[in-house]
Motif scaffolding. Structure first.
Motif, mmCIF file in Angstrom:
data_model
loop_
_atom_site.group_PDB
_atom_site.id
_atom_site.type_symbol
_atom_site.label_atom_id
_atom_site.label_comp_id
_atom_site.label_asym_id
_atom_site.label_seq_id
_atom_site.Cartn_x
_atom_site.Cartn_y
_atom_site.Cartn_z
ATOM 1 N N TYR A 102 -14.372 -2.735 4.053
ATOM 2 C CA TYR A 102 -14.729 -1.771 4.921
ATOM 3 C C TYR A 102 -15.005 -2.057 6.394
ATOM 4 O O TYR A 102 -15.745 -2.989 6.870
ATOM 5 N N VAL A 103 -14.266 -1.287 7.434
ATOM 6 C CA VAL A 103 -14.604 -1.528 8.761
ATOM 7 C C VAL A 103 -15.467 -0.525 9.192
ATOM 8 O O VAL A 103 -16.483 -0.624 9.970
ATOM 9 N N ILE A 104 -15.180 0.784 8.570
ATOM 10 C CA ILE A 104 -16.053 2.045 8.703
ATOM 11 C C ILE A 104 -16.296 2.663 7.300
ATOM 12 O O ILE A 104 -15.243 2.715 6.629
ATOM 13 N N ASP A 105 -17.572 2.759 7.006
ATOM 14 C CA ASP A 105 -17.943 3.301 5.573
ATOM 15 C C ASP A 105 -18.993 4.106 5.824
ATOM 16 O O ASP A 105 -20.089 3.908 5.861
ATOM 17 N N ASN A 106 -18.576 5.538 5.708
ATOM 18 C CA ASN A 106 -19.614 6.826 5.785
ATOM 19 C C ASN A 106 -20.015 6.941 4.431
ATOM 20 O O ASN A 106 -19.630 8.029 3.759
ATOM 21 N N ASP A 107 -21.149 6.387 4.114
ATOM 22 C CA ASP A 107 -21.755 6.774 2.660
ATOM 23 C C ASP A 107 -22.160 8.279 2.704
ATOM 24 O O ASP A 107 -22.312 8.827 1.504
ATOM 25 N N VAL A 108 -22.655 8.711 3.622
ATOM 26 C CA VAL A 108 -23.094 10.174 3.668
ATOM 27 C C VAL A 108 -22.155 11.238 3.116
ATOM 28 O O VAL A 108 -22.657 12.165 2.986
ATOM 29 N N ARG A 168 -9.007 1.643 18.535
ATOM 30 C CA ARG A 168 -10.258 1.551 17.442
ATOM 31 C C ARG A 168 -11.381 1.830 18.176
ATOM 32 O O ARG A 168 -12.206 2.466 17.298
ATOM 33 N N LYS A 169 -11.576 2.069 19.447
ATOM 34 C CA LYS A 169 -13.204 2.407 20.092
ATOM 35 C C LYS A 169 -13.160 3.807 19.975
ATOM 36 O O LYS A 169 -14.049 4.427 19.687
ATOM 37 N N LEU A 170 -12.042 4.654 20.144
ATOM 38 C CA LEU A 170 -11.962 5.921 19.795
ATOM 39 C C LEU A 170 -12.029 6.634 18.778
ATOM 40 O O LEU A 170 -12.757 7.417 18.220
ATOM 41 N N VAL A 171 -11.494 5.905 17.602
ATOM 42 C CA VAL A 171 -11.860 6.244 16.355
ATOM 43 C C VAL A 171 -13.122 6.079 15.744
ATOM 44 O O VAL A 171 -13.909 6.737 15.126
ATOM 45 N N GLU A 172 -13.730 4.977 16.373
ATOM 46 C CA GLU A 172 -15.337 4.594 15.962
ATOM 47 C C GLU A 172 -16.119 5.613 16.745
ATOM 48 O O GLU A 172 -17.100 5.937 15.977
ATOM 49 N N GLU A 173 -15.758 6.027 17.888
ATOM 50 C CA GLU A 173 -16.531 7.314 18.288
ATOM 51 C C GLU A 173 -16.549 8.648 17.721
ATOM 52 O O GLU A 173 -17.650 9.080 17.482
ATOM 53 N N GLU A 174 -15.215 8.606 17.285
ATOM 54 C CA GLU A 174 -14.882 10.014 16.455
ATOM 55 C C GLU A 174 -15.861 9.838 15.208
ATOM 56 O O GLU A 174 -16.266 10.901 14.576
ATOM 57 N N ILE A 182 -13.099 6.829 6.686
ATOM 58 C CA ILE A 182 -13.424 5.544 5.907
ATOM 59 C C ILE A 182 -12.153 4.772 6.351
ATOM 60 O O ILE A 182 -11.077 5.372 6.498
ATOM 61 N N LYS A 183 -12.366 3.481 6.724
ATOM 62 C CA LYS A 183 -11.370 2.565 7.348
ATOM 63 C C LYS A 183 -11.739 0.908 6.674
ATOM 64 O O LYS A 183 -12.883 0.457 6.718
ATOM 65 N N GLU A 184 -10.489 0.353 6.232
ATOM 66 C CA GLU A 184 -10.505 -0.809 5.814
ATOM 67 C C GLU A 184 -9.893 -1.926 6.569
ATOM 68 O O GLU A 184 -8.989 -1.405 7.637
ATOM 69 N N ASP A 185 -9.682 -3.221 6.407
ATOM 70 C CA ASP A 185 -8.943 -4.091 7.418
ATOM 71 C C ASP A 185 -7.781 -4.438 6.817
ATOM 72 O O ASP A 185 -7.327 -5.369 7.456
ATOM 73 N N PHE A 186 -6.964 -3.799 6.134
ATOM 74 C CA PHE A 186 -5.609 -3.794 6.187
ATOM 75 C C PHE A 186 -4.678 -3.223 7.222
ATOM 76 O O PHE A 186 -5.285 -2.478 7.814
ATOM 77 N N VAL A 187 -3.648 -3.842 7.330
ATOM 78 C CA VAL A 187 -2.782 -3.290 8.504
ATOM 79 C C VAL A 187 -2.436 -1.828 8.293
ATOM 80 O O VAL A 187 -1.738 -1.604 7.063
ATOM 81 N N ASP A 188 -2.469 -0.854 9.163
ATOM 82 C CA ASP A 188 -2.169 0.579 8.837
ATOM 83 C C ASP A 188 -0.829 0.655 9.381
ATOM 84 O O ASP A 188 -0.219 0.946 10.419
ATOM 85 N N THR A 189 0.048 0.558 8.310
ATOM 86 C CA THR A 189 1.576 0.851 8.464
ATOM 87 C C THR A 189 2.316 1.529 7.386
ATOM 88 O O THR A 189 1.246 1.792 6.285
ATOM 89 N N TYR A 190 3.255 2.354 7.525
ATOM 90 C CA TYR A 190 3.691 2.970 6.243
ATOM 91 C C TYR A 190 3.850 2.244 5.090
ATOM 92 O O TYR A 190 3.667 2.725 3.975
ATOM 93 N N GLN A 191 4.469 1.036 5.229
ATOM 94 C CA GLN A 191 4.489 0.135 4.160
ATOM 95 C C GLN A 191 3.281 -0.371 3.599
ATOM 96 O O GLN A 191 3.303 -0.920 2.308
ATOM 97 N N ASN A 192 2.082 0.006 3.913
ATOM 98 C CA ASN A 192 0.833 -0.288 3.141
ATOM 99 C C ASN A 192 0.244 0.853 2.695
ATOM 100 O O ASN A 192 -1.029 0.914 2.539
#
Length: 371
Positions: A102-108, A168-174, A182-192
């Motif tokens: 996880y890069v971003i993990d919002n348990d709430v 990345r910074k804009l999404v972190e602020e959002e 929720i965000k993980e560290d795989f490459v965000d592509t259609y193939q993934n």
């Protein structure tokens, strides 16, 4: 000068004008070895660069400030089915693992606010970093039923990683504002996208195990929440062993490389899929999500997420279940249809249109005796 294998590099240097034709130069054995070594390094470097540019690769993203340029270069390589050398098998033994972090993990998002509260539904929405406008439109409209993730319906936007530092910074602020990403560290592509659904299921079964049902959808979809809740109540037993939505029991792979849904023969060596429920919107139970995540380690990776889910279902002996009202397209807008019981999802709804739909009420005239 007679050209032999030992003098071939010298001949090249002559031809390139490094040594003049009239120069009288005696080349020692040590010098010849050195020149050969330099040429070998050049050749190996060129071949390696060519090979890397044609590799199929998916590495976790490094957030270290000292990450190398090579890692960044590899991150930008597009995954291509055509690089698969042998046909994909139908089954395997522990050959697929979703081991990203996880890069971003919002348990709430799945927090219970009193002892009697239950979570009837968690909505998992595929999105990309660039689509903040689409996410805001959904938050302003049909996600109102979640009461900012405090009601019996919860939701999350799902992301992989990108190279763009500003994005990345804009999404972190959002995420800090809304606590719904929720965000993980795989490459965000259609193939993934298959990695994205595995992340969604993993999050649900570990962070939100008390949620009864799951809806997977996209950020350009209208979801009729009241109508969906009625469907879940009506089909709750079937959904313990099924995935439901706009399902197709027969479909053929797209073999045209220009197609968005292209699958090479190597990546899928069969003439037909086991069927699938369109990724624009499908529902299932937490129980099925758990079983899919567990069995996936023995189902070889396939890049089309909705087809991959169907492959796991087939291995489990579960089924695809078609439900009327889940649409892969966008039916003509009628507020009484979109807010009634006969439409659950509508696809390809731009954000402006989504807001317009939400703000339009059904005013169809009814006979006095039906009011």
């Amino acid at each position: 000068m007679e050209t032999t294998w030992s003098t071939f590099p010298i001949w090249i240097l002559f031809r390139c004008g490094i040594f003049g034709h009239k120069s009288r130069i005696t080349i020692s054995l040590r010098a010849k070895v050195l020149i050969w070594a330099v040429l070998c390094v050049v050749v190996v470097t060129l071949v390696s660069a060519y090979a890397i540019s044609h590799m199929q690769i998916n590495l976790p993203f490094s957030h270290s400030a000292t990450r190398s340029n090579v890692r960044d270069m590899l991150m930008e390589i597009q995954v291509r089915n055509t690089t698969v050398l042998t046909p994909r098998p139908d089954a395997c033994e522990a050959c697929f693992s979703h081991n990203f972090k996880y890069v971003i993990d919002n348990d709430v998002m799945c927090k219970l606010y009193n002892d009697s509260q239950e979570i009837d539904l968690i909505i998992l929405i595929f999105t990309t970093h660039q689509h903040q406008k689409e996410r805001n439109a959904i938050r302003q409209t049909w996600l109102n039923y979640t009461n900012r993730n405090k009601a019996n319906i919860r939701y999350s936007f799902l992301l992989g990683e990108v190279l763009d530092e500003n994005m990345r910074k804009l999404v972190e602020e959002e995420s800090r504002i809304h606590n719904d990403i929720i965000k993980e560290d795989f490459v965000d592509t259609y193939q993934n996208l298959t990695h994205k659904i595995m992340m969604a299921f993993k999050y649900t079964i570990t962070k939100c195990p008390h949620a009864k049902f799951i809806l997977k959808t996209d950020d350009d979809v209208w979801v009729n929440i009241p109508g969906l809740l009625k469907v879940l109540q009506r089909e709750k037993m079937i959904l313990q062993t099924a995935v439901a939505g706009a399902c197709f029991h027969g479909a053929n792979p797209h073999r045209n490389p220009d197609s968005k849904w292209y699958a090479s023969f190597q990546s899928y060596p069969h003439d037909s899929y086991p069927g699938f429920c369109s990724g624009t919107g499908y529902v299932t139970s937490n129980n099925v999500a758990k079983k899919i995540f567990e069995i996936s380690k023995n189902v070889p990776f396939f890049h089309l997420e909705d087809v991959y889910v169907a492959m796991c279902l087939r291995k489990l002996g579960y089924r695809l279940y078609k439900i009327a009202g889940f649409n892969i397209g966008r039916p003509p807008f009628d507020p009484c249809l979109y807010k009634g019981d006969n439409l659950i999802t509508s696809h390809e709804v731009p954000s402006e249109m989504l807001i317009s739909y939400w703000n339009t009420t059904c005013t169809r005239w009814k006979p006095h005796f039906l009011v």
